[in-house]
Design an enzyme around this catalytic site. Structure first.
Site, PDB file in Angstrom:
ATOM      1  N   ASP A   9       0.870  -1.166   0.000  1.00  0.00           N
ATOM      2  CA  ASP A   9       0.000   0.000   0.000  1.00  0.00           C
ATOM      3  C   ASP A   9       0.918   1.230   0.000  1.00  0.00           C
ATOM      4  O   ASP A   9       2.121   1.120   0.287  1.00  0.00           O
ATOM      5  CB  ASP A   9      -0.882  -0.024   1.242  1.00  0.00           C
ATOM      6  CG  ASP A   9      -1.746   1.213   1.375  1.00  0.00           C
ATOM      7  OD1 ASP A   9      -2.295   1.663   0.357  1.00  0.00           O
ATOM      8  OD2 ASP A   9      -1.867   1.732   2.500  1.00  0.00           O
ATOM      9  N   ASP A  11      -0.296   5.038   1.007  1.00  0.00           N
ATOM     10  CA  ASP A  11      -0.623   5.965   2.094  1.00  0.00           C
ATOM     11  C   ASP A  11      -0.604   5.246   3.441  1.00  0.00           C
ATOM     12  O   ASP A  11      -1.294   4.248   3.644  1.00  0.00           O
ATOM     13  CB  ASP A  11      -2.005   6.585   1.872  1.00  0.00           C
ATOM     14  CG  ASP A  11      -2.025   7.487   0.653  1.00  0.00           C
ATOM     15  OD1 ASP A  11      -1.168   8.370   0.560  1.00  0.00           O
ATOM     16  OD2 ASP A  11      -2.907   7.292  -0.210  1.00  0.00           O
TER      17      ASP A  11
END
Length: 217
Positions: A9, A11
């Protein structure tokens, strides 16, 4: 299990941007006559750009189109990335280390423009083999679409991938994709305990990841 790829991922895992997204979205809603609601931050975590921009307009009352809301938020985020990229400690080093022995990808709810800006400022464009935004696959997290697309982009089976996530919706998406999931909880917006139930392991810091992945082999 011997993992064939690691999918990150963005963020909250590689960049300390969750608070920045939150602040900018709040500013846009306020500037255009909307009203922030309790729980709005958590609701939008993992949403694709079309999903959260509609939420700003339809649920929070920002008086502009969803496209204009998305453009305003993304422009402000891109400016911050270009001038003061919020890289988390050990982010670039961890990705680079793992990429020496395992292909890596990014599967993010961030817009494609932001992902590319991150890759450029972190000097990882030549290291990350594939990157995809949930806005490119239709459904945002907790749907597994973005993780499944990342596995396809690398040409590997999703069940042979490790996913690295921080948020509840992201963890659920990676689990739903059938991946071995490592959680690196965001201290500002920690996932609920029930979202951690199905992960393989919870890490205290991203720097622990290379050793944890190697321990799987």
């Amino acid at each position: 299990m011997r993992p064939t790829a690691v999918i990150f991922d963005l963020d909250g895992v590689l960049v300390d941007s969750e608070q920045l997204w939150d602040r900018i979205r709040r500013d846009v809603v306020a500037e255009f006559g909307g009203q922030w609601a309790d729980g709005a931050t958590e609701v939008m975590m993992g949403m694709s750009t079309p999903e959260w921009s509609r939420y700003l307009v339809e649920d929070l009352g920002a008086d502009l189109s969803a496209d204009a809301a998305a453009e305003s938020v993304i422009d402000r985020m891109a400016q911050r990335y270009e001038t003061q990229p919020p890289l988390l400690p050990d982010a670039a080093e961890t990705v680079t280390e793992i990429a020496r022995w395992c292909p890596v990808a990014i599967a993010s709810s961030a817009p494609a423009r932001i992902i590319q800006t991150f890759l450029d400022v972190a000097d990882l464009a030549g290291t990350v083999r594939y990157a995809v935004s949930s806005e490119q696959v239709g459904a945002g997290k907790p749907a597994p679409d973005v993780y499944l697309d990342a596995a396809r982009g690398l040409g590997v089976d999703a069940a042979e991938c490790v996913a690295v996530e921080d948020s509840g919706n992201g963890l659920r998406a990676a689990v739903a994709a059938g991946m071995t999931v490592f959680a690196v909880p965001n201290p500002h917006f920690p996932p609920a305990e029930h979202a951690l139930r199905d992960v393989h392991r919870v890490l205290g810091a991203l720097a622990e990841l290379p050793g944890a992945v190697r321990a799987l082999t």
